[in-house]
Enzyme design. Structure first.
Site, short mmCIF file in Angstrom:
data_model
loop_
_atom_site.label_atom_id
_atom_site.label_comp_id
_atom_site.label_asym_id
_atom_site.label_seq_id
_atom_site.Cartn_x
_atom_site.Cartn_y
_atom_site.Cartn_z
N CYS A 121 0.67 -1.24 -0.05
CA CYS A 121 -0.12 -0.01 0.02
C CYS A 121 0.97 1.18 -0.09
O CYS A 121 0.66 1.96 -0.62
CB CYS A 121 -0.85 0.11 1.17
SG CYS A 121 -2.13 1.27 1.04
N CYS A 122 1.78 1.34 0.81
CA CYS A 122 2.81 2.36 0.88
C CYS A 122 3.59 2.61 -0.36
O CYS A 122 3.75 3.73 -0.67
CB CYS A 122 3.84 2.20 2.08
SG CYS A 122 3.10 2.56 3.63
N CYS A 207 -1.16 8.42 7.27
CA CYS A 207 -2.74 8.20 6.73
C CYS A 207 -3.47 7.79 7.89
O CYS A 207 -2.98 6.97 8.54
CB CYS A 207 -2.30 6.89 5.73
SG CYS A 207 -1.56 7.24 4.29
N CYS A 210 -3.74 4.05 9.22
CA CYS A 210 -2.32 3.54 9.65
C CYS A 210 -1.90 4.29 10.88
O CYS A 210 -0.76 4.33 11.13
CB CYS A 210 -1.42 3.19 8.74
SG CYS A 210 -1.87 1.94 7.28
N CYS A 232 7.69 3.88 5.75
CA CYS A 232 6.66 3.48 4.82
C CYS A 232 7.73 3.38 3.47
O CYS A 232 7.28 2.53 2.62
CB CYS A 232 5.98 4.88 4.23
SG CYS A 232 6.78 6.13 3.79
#
Length: 241
Positions: A121-122, A207, A210, A232
């Site tokens: 995702c990062c 985010c 997270c 990240c």
């Protein structure tokens, strides 16, 4: 330390950062721009305290300095509102970096990657867009500090950084040696308003899915990714090809 001593210490630290920024931004950038029409220095900003402080000092020298913000689509509403406020009040040359896919598109294809595969995702929403953007510049300014995390304890103020594909940029962290106290006092001295989420107890803000309140009061980044990781990936150089 008395208030006068703290103020004098902060003024000296600010002068050091301004001097470094002047050597980095003012002369070479303005000269280069007159030749090529584009700047060769950028500053990445998450709109956390140290980044906003660095932006404030940098735009004193170049009001049109590109300020890069990773718009992941997952930020807190407060972060977006604060970004818009600062960008408007300071008339920033703000460049919002977007991932290739929107949040709904990514979630439709992969589900909630921030739960199942946070590294991926990062990569999709932060690492790839940022490295692509930074590759357009010669110098990358960042508000990183050694005190932020154990993974940043050896942070250098100035070091070459290799991007995917092999291009190197000069990565500068003018606040590397600064403490949280230094940052907050400097922001107070310069009348810089801070992201309201700090008032709710957050110490490191990314985010929303997270980011939680710190799990360890002695570790500012312990509220990131539920403790599963601390970075990240945007501050990790690409491996040699």
């Amino acid at each position: 330390m008395s208030t006068a001593e703290l103020q004098a210490q902060t003024t000296a630290k600010l002068d050091e950062v301004r001097s470094l920024l002047a050597r980095t931004i003012k002369a070479p950038t303005i000269e280069a721009r007159s030749i090529r029409g584009t700047p060769d220095v950028c500053l990445t900003c998450s709109f956390q305290a140290e980044d906003v402080l660095l932006v404030k000092l940098a735009i004193e020298l170049d009001a049109n300095l590109p300020i890069l913000f990773l718009d992941t689509g997952y930020h807190f509403a407060e972060t977006y509102a604060y970004r818009d406020r600062i960008a408007s009040e300071w008339q920033l040359n703000l460049i919002n970096l977007l991932p290739e896919k929107t949040v709904p598109e990514q979630e439709e294809e992969h589900g909630l990657l921030y739960l199942s595969a946070p590294d991926q995702c990062c990569k999709l929403r932060k690492v790839d867009p940022l490295f692509k953007a930074v590759a357009e510049y010669r110098v990358w300014l960042t508000g990183l500090r050694r005190e932020q995390a154990k993974s940043r304890a050896a942070l250098e103020e100035s070091a070459p950084f290799t991007l995917p594909g092999g291009k190197q940029v000069l990565k500068l962290a003018p606040l590397a040696a600064w403490t949280t106290r230094d940052v907050w006092y400097a922001c107070e001295q310069l009348s810089i308003p801070l992201l309201p989420l700090y008032e709710r107890g957050y110490s490191s803000i990314g985010c929303q899915p997270c980011t939680s309140l710190p799990l360890d009061p002695n570790d500012p980044r312990s509220g990131r990714w539920s403790g599963r990781k601390v970075e990240c990936g945007i501050h990790i150089a690409a491996p040699p090809e």
